[in-house]
Scaffold this motif. Structure first.
Motif, PDB file in Angstrom:
ATOM      1  N   ASP A   3      28.785  33.267  12.903  1.00 12.63           N
ATOM      2  CA  ASP A   3      28.072  32.106  12.380  1.00 12.63           C
ATOM      3  C   ASP A   3      28.101  32.195  10.852  1.00 12.63           C
ATOM      4  OD1 ASP A   3      26.407  29.948  11.891  1.00 12.63           O
ATOM      5  OD2 ASP A   3      25.016  30.450  13.524  1.00 12.63           O
ATOM      6  N   LEU A   6      23.930  29.409   8.638  1.00 12.84           N
ATOM      7  CA  LEU A   6      22.716  29.700   9.398  1.00 12.84           C
ATOM      8  C   LEU A   6      21.565  29.914   8.421  1.00 12.84           C
ATOM      9  CD1 LEU A   6      21.274  30.655  12.024  1.00 12.84           C
ATOM     10  CD2 LEU A   6      22.311  32.876  11.653  1.00 12.84           C
ATOM     11  N   SER A  11      15.353  29.369  11.456  1.00 14.66           N
ATOM     12  CA  SER A  11      15.776  30.150  12.627  1.00 14.66           C
ATOM     13  C   SER A  11      14.765  31.222  13.040  1.00 14.66           C
ATOM     14  CB  SER A  11      17.135  30.810  12.342  1.00 14.66           C
ATOM     15  OG  SER A  11      18.094  29.824  11.996  1.00 14.66           O
ATOM     16  N   SER A  13      12.032  32.750  15.413  1.00 17.76           N
ATOM     17  CA  SER A  13      11.736  32.539  16.842  1.00 17.76           C
ATOM     18  C   SER A  13      10.253  32.204  17.015  1.00 17.76           C
ATOM     19  CB  SER A  13      12.066  33.801  17.639  1.00 17.76           C
ATOM     20  OG  SER A  13      11.155  34.826  17.283  1.00 17.76           O
ATOM     21  N   LEU A  76      20.767  37.801  16.717  1.00 17.02           N
ATOM     22  CA  LEU A  76      22.190  37.438  16.633  1.00 17.02           C
ATOM     23  C   LEU A  76      23.057  38.481  17.343  1.00 17.02           C
ATOM     24  CD1 LEU A  76      22.364  36.231  12.908  1.00 17.02           C
ATOM     25  CD2 LEU A  76      22.335  34.794  14.963  1.00 17.02           C
ATOM     26  N   LEU A  79      22.905  38.003  20.976  1.00 12.66           N
ATOM     27  CA  LEU A  79      23.698  36.838  21.415  1.00 12.66           C
ATOM     28  C   LEU A  79      25.188  37.158  21.535  1.00 12.66           C
ATOM     29  CD1 LEU A  79      22.393  33.849  19.251  1.00 12.66           C
ATOM     30  CD2 LEU A  79      22.530  33.895  21.735  1.00 12.66           C
ATOM     31  N   SER A 267      25.638  27.054  13.602  1.00 16.41           N
ATOM     32  CA  SER A 267      24.388  26.571  14.213  1.00 16.41           C
ATOM     33  C   SER A 267      23.483  25.788  13.247  1.00 16.41           C
ATOM     34  CB  SER A 267      23.611  27.741  14.794  1.00 16.41           C
ATOM     35  OG  SER A 267      23.286  28.632  13.758  1.00 16.41           O
ATOM     36  N   MET A 270      18.729  27.642  14.078  1.00 13.03           N
ATOM     37  CA  MET A 270      18.610  27.959  15.507  1.00 13.03           C
ATOM     38  C   MET A 270      17.317  27.433  16.113  1.00 13.03           C
ATOM     39  SD  MET A 270      20.273  31.765  15.381  1.00 13.03           S
ATOM     40  CE  MET A 270      19.655  32.315  16.959  1.00 13.03           C
ATOM     41  N   ASP A 276      22.185  27.700  19.121  1.00  9.11           N
ATOM     42  CA  ASP A 276      22.794  28.861  18.473  1.00  9.11           C
ATOM     43  C   ASP A 276      24.285  28.591  18.390  1.00  9.11           C
ATOM     44  OD1 ASP A 276      24.220  29.995  20.822  1.00  9.11           O
ATOM     45  OD2 ASP A 276      22.207  30.355  21.582  1.00  9.11           O
ATOM     46  N   CYS A 277      25.030  29.441  17.692  1.00 14.01           N
ATOM     47  CA  CYS A 277      26.436  29.097  17.437  1.00 14.01           C
ATOM     48  C   CYS A 277      27.297  29.176  18.694  1.00 14.01           C
ATOM     49  CB  CYS A 277      27.002  29.946  16.299  1.00 14.01           C
ATOM     50  SG  CYS A 277      27.134  31.674  16.682  1.00 14.01           S
TER      51      CYS A 277
END
Ligand code: ZN
Length: 335
Positions: A3, A6, A11, A13, A76, A79, A267, A270, A276-277
């Motif tokens: 990514d 970003l 982003s 959470s 990340l 992911l 992305s 996020m 996400d990417c």
């Protein structure tokens, strides 16, 4: 997977919000968590940008900034990313007295701690954003900060914020200084505005364009971007939400590929965009029926465009070929 576009503040959470709310004694509002995402029927880029007020308020001290960067890199890695360039505007994080250098040093601490904890399976660097609404003094401090920390995982400067307010030529002095220091430049352009702003960004030294979906594909423009080896950082869902584009089908991915323009899929935010990417690439695979070869080519563009050493790029090319596990192929809609 990679990514290149970003934003840190877009982003965080839900867990990050809760943790930072307690740490800073800031209420998340009665609408939390729905107030941290934008709906697909978001009205404009301005409404989209309103979602950044809360995360920015939560990131006004070193501990919070270090934590947020650490948490993002860890997510990340989970992911399946092996490289990311995380950007944010240090000038937005000085409301409680930190200098921009202190802000960025805190982010670097979190970044490096997470990379180490992930056994270096992921690498990440920082891009510092100048802001279109900020004054020259603040933006110049961002450029100076990027230069000071350029040997320590700060790899570029950017220009972000409401594009329609000021064209990037207003920031000529800042980018002249960035060029003098030899800093890499990427600029948000051609998202809310048209091709002229992309051309101005290239004239200011940008080698990458954030979004750039409104590039005119006439012979002159295509020649200019290809001769200058400009790479484009597409962020499809974000463009739909800000009303830059109407549908995924309007993302000019095929047109760019057909003109040999270097394009990457990213992305943007996020949390704000709830994506996400990997999801962004998956939706492009589905919309344009991309095959595995085409997906590899797009990731290859990202590796070539990354602000990192040739040695790291060679390593990433090898890592990428091994990254297409059965699970990843499924996530990317390639299986
Ligand atoms: Zn962006």
């Amino acid at each position: 997977m990679i990514d290149l576009h970003l934003h840190l503040d877009g982003s965080l959470s839900e867990e990050d919000f809760k943790y930072l709310s307690k740490l800073n004694n800031i209420d998340l509002g009665k609408d939390f968590p729905s107030n941290i995402y934008v709906p697909m029927d978001c009205k404009s880029l301005d409404e989209y940008l309103e979602r950044f007020a809360l995360p920015v308020a939560l990131l006004q001290n070193a501990e919070s900034i270090e934590y947020a960067t650490y948490s993002l890199v860890k997510r990340l890695a989970d992911l399946g990313l092996f490289y990311a360039e995380i950007r944010f505007a240090p000038l937005l994080h000085v409301n409680k007295g930190m200098t921009q250098v202190e802000v960025v040093k805190a982010a670097l601490c979190g970044l490096k701690k997470a990379i180490k904890e992930c056994d270096y399976k992921i690498d990440a660097n920082l891009i510092l954003c100048c802001m279109r609404h900020a004054c020259e003094k603040e933006n110049m401090e961002t450029v100076e900060t990027a230069n000071l920390l350029s040997s320590d995982k700060v790899v570029a400067v950017d220009l972000a914020g409401g594009e329609t307010i000021h064209p990037c030529s207003y920031f000529h002095e800042c980018f002249a200084k960035a060029r003098k220091y030899g800093l890499n430049i990427t600029i948000h352009a051609g998202e809310a505005t048209g091709s002229d702003e992309i051309m101005r960004a290239i004239d200011e030294g940008a080698v990458r364009i954030g979004h750039g979906v409104h590039l005119s594909l006439d012979m002159f423009s295509v020649k200019k971007v290809n001769n200058a080896k400009i790479s484009f950082e597409f962020c499809p869902t974000s463009n739909l939400q800000t009303k830059s584009l109407k549908s995924y089908k309007d993302v000019p991915l095929r047109q760019f590929i057909n003109k040999d323009i270097r394009v990457t899929i990213n992305s943007d935010n996020m949390t704000v965009s709830n994506t996400d990417c990997i999801k962004e690439m998956a939706v492009m695979v589905k919309t344009f029926k991309l095959d595995k070869r085409e997906v590899i080519d797009i990731y290859d563009n990202a590796i070539n465009a990354a602000f990192t050493s040739d040695e790291n790029k060679n390593k990433m090319r090898q890592t990428m070929l091994n990254a297409f596990s059965d699970l990843m192929l499924e996530k990317l809609n390639l299986k």
